[in-house]
Design an enzyme around this catalytic site. Structure first.
Site, PDB file in Angstrom:
ATOM      1  N   SER A 116       0.849  -1.178   0.000  1.00 12.05           N
ATOM      2  CA  SER A 116       0.000   0.000   0.000  1.00 12.05           C
ATOM      3  C   SER A 116       0.885   1.228   0.000  1.00 12.05           C
ATOM      4  O   SER A 116       2.040   1.155   0.443  1.00 12.05           O
ATOM      5  CB  SER A 116      -0.881   0.001   1.252  1.00 12.05           C
ATOM      6  OG  SER A 116      -1.551   1.231   1.405  1.00 12.05           O
ATOM      7  N   TYR A 135      -3.200  -0.003  10.245  1.00 15.61           N
ATOM      8  CA  TYR A 135      -2.967  -0.457   8.873  1.00 15.61           C
ATOM      9  C   TYR A 135      -1.596   0.017   8.385  1.00 15.61           C
ATOM     10  O   TYR A 135      -0.811  -0.781   7.850  1.00 15.61           O
ATOM     11  CB  TYR A 135      -4.082   0.074   7.972  1.00 15.61           C
ATOM     12  CG  TYR A 135      -3.954  -0.308   6.524  1.00 15.61           C
ATOM     13  CD1 TYR A 135      -4.248  -1.599   6.095  1.00 15.61           C
ATOM     14  CD2 TYR A 135      -3.563   0.620   5.565  1.00 15.61           C
ATOM     15  CE1 TYR A 135      -4.153  -1.960   4.765  1.00 15.61           C
ATOM     16  CE2 TYR A 135      -3.468   0.266   4.223  1.00 15.61           C
ATOM     17  CZ  TYR A 135      -3.759  -1.011   3.822  1.00 15.61           C
ATOM     18  OH  TYR A 135      -3.663  -1.365   2.506  1.00 15.61           O
ATOM     19  N   LYS A 138       1.574  -2.323   7.303  1.00 16.08           N
ATOM     20  CA  LYS A 138       2.116  -2.297   5.941  1.00 16.08           C
ATOM     21  C   LYS A 138       3.599  -1.921   5.935  1.00 16.08           C
ATOM     22  O   LYS A 138       4.356  -2.392   5.092  1.00 16.08           O
ATOM     23  CB  LYS A 138       1.284  -1.368   5.054  1.00 16.08           C
ATOM     24  CG  LYS A 138      -0.098  -1.933   4.747  1.00 16.08           C
ATOM     25  CD  LYS A 138       0.002  -3.281   4.022  1.00 16.08           C
ATOM     26  CE  LYS A 138      -1.317  -3.775   3.501  1.00 16.08           C
ATOM     27  NZ  LYS A 138      -1.179  -4.946   2.629  1.00 16.08           N
ATOM     28  N   THR A 194     -12.034  -0.589  -4.299  1.00 21.56           N
ATOM     29  CA  THR A 194     -12.395  -1.842  -3.625  1.00 21.56           C
ATOM     30  C   THR A 194     -13.401  -1.531  -2.521  1.00 21.56           C
ATOM     31  O   THR A 194     -13.629  -0.373  -2.174  1.00 21.56           O
ATOM     32  CB  THR A 194     -11.164  -2.505  -2.980  1.00 21.56           C
ATOM     33  OG1 THR A 194     -10.655  -1.621  -1.975  1.00 21.56           O
ATOM     34  CG2 THR A 194     -10.088  -2.833  -4.002  1.00 21.56           C
TER      35      THR A 194
END
Length: 182
Positions: free
Chosen positions: A87, A100, A104, A133
């Site tokens: 990401s 997150y 990552k 998404t």
């Protein structure tokens, strides 16, 4: 993309060690492993919980480590390629995505370590910007914005880039790809 390339896929639960072992067991050689699973819990650090951090690391890091370890003999036998769909948050921490982003960054460090420690493999981290998404829809809702899929990369675009990386001639090794929406 897998059907178009004639590739086989094995959906599994990265939090379930038995699922990982079952997927790895029949494989003697594996040309390509694409880590594409990920979870995100939108929220600033002071809104996050330790459970969200655990879940983020369990899927985004620990699950990828467990699957790679289980498949390492097959990957080594084929001198394979491991691709991480990381990401932009794995390069620069994203506001509202504390757990997150941290997971990552850890995933990127895992990829770098794998590349250094197992030099017979090719290891690539793909760092897309925002992709159209369901996860992105949830993030935009958290941010209070209006969702417009045209503002984001298409899934097919990222898959095509991954296919190009995998098709790189054997004398080259793409370590990292960064791609952003226009």
């Amino acid at each position: 993309m897998a059907a178009r390339l004639g590739a086989t896929t094995w959906p599994l639960d990265l939090t379930d060690p038995a699922s990982i072992e079952a997927a790895a067991e029949p494989l003697a050689e594996l040309d390509v492993l694409v880590h594409n699973a990920g979870v995100a819990y939108p929220g600033r650090f002071d809104e996050s919980t330790p459970e969200q951090w655990r879940a983020s690391f369990e899927v985004n890091v620990t699950g990828a480590v467990a699957l790679t370890l289980a498949l390492l003999p097959a990957l080594r036998a084929a001198r394979g390629h491991v691709v991480f769909i990381n990401s932009g948050a794995g390069l620069n921490a994203s506001p509202g995505l504390a757990a997150y982003s941290a997971s990552k960054f850890a995933q990127r460090a895992f990829a770098d370590s794998l590349r250094a420690d197992v030099p017979e493999l090719r290891v690539t981290s793909v760092h897309p910007g925002r992709v159209d998404t369901e996860m992105q829809q949830d993030l935009v809702a958290y941010e209070g914005g209006e969702y417009n899929p045209e503002k984001f990369l298409r899934v097919e675009t990222v898959a095509g880039i991954v296919a190009q990386v995998i098709a790189t001639p054997p004398d080259a090794h793409t370590h990292q790809v960064v791609v952003r929406p226009r």
